[in-house]
Design an enzyme around this catalytic site. Structure first.
Site, PDB file in Angstrom:
ATOM      1  N   ASP A   1      -8.255   3.935  -3.224  1.00  0.00           N
ATOM      2  CA  ASP A   1      -9.287   4.222  -2.224  1.00  0.00           C
ATOM      3  C   ASP A   1     -10.409   5.022  -2.876  1.00  0.00           C
ATOM      4  O   ASP A   1     -10.320   6.247  -3.024  1.00  0.00           O
ATOM      5  CB  ASP A   1      -8.674   4.991  -1.058  1.00  0.00           C
TER       6      ASP A   1
ATOM      7  N   GLU B   1       2.776   4.907  -4.154  1.00  0.00           N
ATOM      8  CA  GLU B   1       2.974   5.930  -5.195  1.00  0.00           C
ATOM      9  C   GLU B   1       4.344   6.639  -5.129  1.00  0.00           C
ATOM     10  O   GLU B   1       4.921   6.871  -6.205  1.00  0.00           O
ATOM     11  CB  GLU B   1       1.845   6.977  -5.122  1.00  0.00           C
TER      12      GLU B   1
ATOM     13  N   ASP C   1       0.846  -1.190   0.000  1.00  0.00           N
ATOM     14  CA  ASP C   1       0.000   0.000   0.000  1.00  0.00           C
ATOM     15  C   ASP C   1       0.888   1.249   0.000  1.00  0.00           C
ATOM     16  O   ASP C   1       2.096   1.168   0.252  1.00  0.00           O
ATOM     17  CB  ASP C   1      -0.900  -0.034   1.235  1.00  0.00           C
TER      18      ASP C   1
END
Length: 676
Positions: free
Chosen positions: A463, A396, A393
């Site tokens: 998300d 980025e 997670d």
């Protein structure tokens, strides 16, 4: 001699020497080179039917391939003539005008594929460089575009567009946005913008342009194939293919934010088995650790993780563990990471990049030592007790504020290389698993770039909110990223965030999403459901139950039936995943991929093929009673629910109920949806 008017009544005479009239073209091995004052470019063959272009005002062409794989050497045909030059590689050729280096790409039918833009009053308008110091520039590359051209790919953008014509895309990684700068055109070419710099892609009606904020050179590949399938396979040859999907990867993945303890997670796993419901993977989400960056279970809530893994394995369930790349200053690993320069750094200011349950920084996976250190901790605390799946997670990476120019990675400034972060993070985990002898590798990550599929990564759409508008956007985003070499993709079934819907309305969204998820490459139920419960001693709450039996009897009946449909589909999914691993063919793809000669298929954005035999038409609006469905021309189509046969090449008005999603078969497929 040239006479140039400068001011009214005044003439300026310029004598051009013999040297000034010499050819601007030269050759080097398999390359054609053009050079004029202030710019140098090279066009070369790069595998079959492919040309690579690189240029710079620094007059230095770097040999950096980034993530592109070496291709078999091909010797192109190069012709230098008065006023122009031509380089031909198989079915693609480039024609270059000598006086200004203007380039036109054509196929072997003399049809223009792509042509650099020209402006009468701006020399070399197509290639613009704004110096940023030393050998770095802000670069803009511009081509002429045709209004009826269709553009697909470019990664994952939640912009509700399958055809990207008319869109402007930021070339940067963000939560819900995955930049993979490759597209295919309805004109029969593929294009790779080979530059990890932060930038922009503009697909306007009049031009196609790419911008890099901080780069050394323009670098792109263009190749020609006759079909979308051929273009995607060619891209996969150049960037690599996913490994074969493990059998358990094709099953059902159960998740929520978050199972806060070993007992909390195990109660759910045992309940699935008690109800005889198929489940392949269950997820231990974030904050199972003492401090962010410890990369281990908190023994207060997870007293016997090894025993937990063993019990799950006995039930046929794999454990997927969330491992964020973030590091809190209170972590036991922080000082070691800091002293060895294994953390990303600010160019100016304090080394914190994300305020989330503390002030966090990130590990720097560009650094080989940092990759080795991260894997050593994952091995010690997870792998050695039997865990084989990792959830990357925040990959980025997510930052607040998002000032790319103020980030220093091991490979350079954030403006230049940020897009590569998820690639190197995935590489760290994958190489560690391979070195341990693991053969079946499948990890979940929230971001990616060119070539990330080589590391056994499942991408997901981030998300997102739980409503029909968002669900509709997932269909298009998933299809575009599937064309970028990514065969393993999914979304949070039901959405991650609460959209404020009533229980009844959310249940409808959830059921429709669950049906759609059944026909996605990976099927994963996840979300942050209300109300939240505070966990004593933990910085993070747990959400409400998010299992298939958590939403009432009607929802449970429908979703449990679709779990069994998914089990029935597993052999078909695994068969097609082998093909994806062999040649890059995506499991989920737009209709035009299989039916490129049917013009209507290029206009359909809310249906897709799931493998070669199944056409899926998800329900994407509330209260739907009917669904308009286009059946492509050519085959005979069979309704997988009723067995009714339809001739292709027409649109039908199909009645729907909450119980089912429209699915049609071809190629004599025996797949049927059991109404019971």
């Amino acid at each position: 001699m040239i006479i140039i008017p400068v001011l009214a009544g005044i003439l300026f005479t310029l004598n051009i020497s013999a040297q000034d009239t010499e050819s601007r073209f030269s050759t080097d091995k398999n390359s054609l080179i053009w050079e004029n004052e202030g710019e140098l470019f090279r066009i070369e063959a790069f595998g079959d039917n492919t040309l690579r272009f690189r240029s710079s005002r620094s007059l230095h062409i770097t040999e950096e391939n980034w993530n592109i794989l070496d291709q078999p050497e091909v010797i192109p045909e190069i012709k230098i003539m008065p006023g122009k030059a031509v380089i031909i590689n198989g079915t693609i050729r480039a024609e270059i005008r000598e006086r200004d280096g203007l380039i036109t790409y054509l196929n072997n039918k003399d049809e223009i594929l792509l042509k650099e833009a020209f402006h009468h009053h701006v020399p070399r308008f197509a290639r613009q460089y704004d110096s940023k110091g030393s050998d770095h520039f802000e670069i803009i590359l511009t081509f002429v575009a045709e209004k009826d051209e269709h553009i697909y790919g470019m990664g994952q953008y939640p912009n509700d567009c399958l055809n990207l014509k008319g869109t402007v895309l930021e070339l940067a990684q963000k939560n819900t946005q995955i930049s993979i700068p490759f597209f295919i055109s309805s004109k029969g070419y593929g294009f790779i913008w080979n530059n990890p710099s932060i930038g922009r892609a503009d697909f306007s009606l009049t031009h196609t342009s790419f911008t890099a904020k901080y780069a050394r050179q323009i670098d792109y590949f263009i190749f020609q194939e006759d079909t979308p399938a051929g273009l995607v396979r060619k891209y996969s040859d150049m960037t690599g293919k996913a490994p074969e999907m493990p059998e358990y990867g094709a099953g059902f993945w159960q998740s929520k934010l978050r199972y806060y303890s070993q007992e909390d997670l195990m109660k759910v796993a045992r309940e699935y088995k008690k109800r005889n419901l198929p489940v392949s993977v269950i997820v231990a989400d974030f904050f199972h650790w003492p401090e962010t960056g410890d990369w281990k279970f908190d023994p207060e809530y997870w007293p016997d993780p090894k025993g937990m893994v063993e019990e799950l394995e006995a039930m046929g369930i794999k454990l997927l563990v969330s491992v964020w790349p973030t590091v809190n200053m209170n972590s036991e690993n922080y000082q070691t990471l800091r002293k060895n320069n294994y953390l990303i750094r600010p160019e100016n200011g304090v080394n914190t990049f994300l305020p989330f349950a503390g002030y966090l920084t990130y590990i720097d996976p560009f650094h080989p030592g940092a990759r080795e250190f991260l894997w050593s901790k994952l091995k010690q605390n997870y792998y050695d007790i039997g865990i084989r799946m990792f959830w990357l997670d925040e990959s980025e990476p997510e930052m607040e504020p998002l000032d790319y120019e103020n980030v220093r990675y091991y490979r350079g400034n954030g403006l230049e290389v940020s897009s590569l972060y998820p690639y190197y993070l995935s590489k760290a985990i994958y190489e560690g698993q391979v070195n341990e002898g693991q053969e079946e590798i499948i990890n979940l990550t929230r971001s990616g770039w060119i070539g990330i599929q080589r590391f056994g990564t499942v991408l997901w759409s981030g998300d997102i909110y739980g409503d029909f508008e968002t669900l509709r956007r997932q269909v298009k985003a998933g299809l575009n990223i599937s064309l970028c070499g990514i065969p393993w993709w999914n979304s949070d079934i039901g959405g991650f965030f609460d959209s404020g819907l009533s229980k009844k309305d959310f249940n409808e969204v959830l059921i429709r999403w669950f049906q759609y998820g059944t026909f996605c490459p990976v099927m994963r139920l996840h979300g942050q459901r209300k109300p939240y419960t505070k966990i004593e001693g933990s910085p993070m709450h747990t959400g409400a139950p998010n299992e298939v039996w958590s939403y009432g009897e009607e929802a449970y009946g429908i979703m449990s039936r679709y779990l069994r449909i998914r089990e029935k589909l597993k052999p078909y999914i695994l068969e097609n995943m082998k093909k994806a691993s062999a040649d890059g063919t995506p499991m989920m793809r737009p209709l035009f991929y299989d039916f490129p000669d049917d013009k209507q298929c290029w206009e359909v954005e809310d249906q897709y093929m799931f493998g070669p035999d199944l056409l899926v038409a998800p329900i994407l609006e509330a209260g739907a009673k009917t669904r308009s469905i286009y059946l492509p021309d050519g085959p005979e189509w069979v309704d997988a629910l009723s067995g009714k046969k339809y001739k292709g090449g027409k649109t039908i008005d199909y009645k729907v109920s909450i119980d089912n999603i429209p699915v049609f078969t071809r190629n004599n497929s025996d797949f049927r949806i059991d109404q019971n």
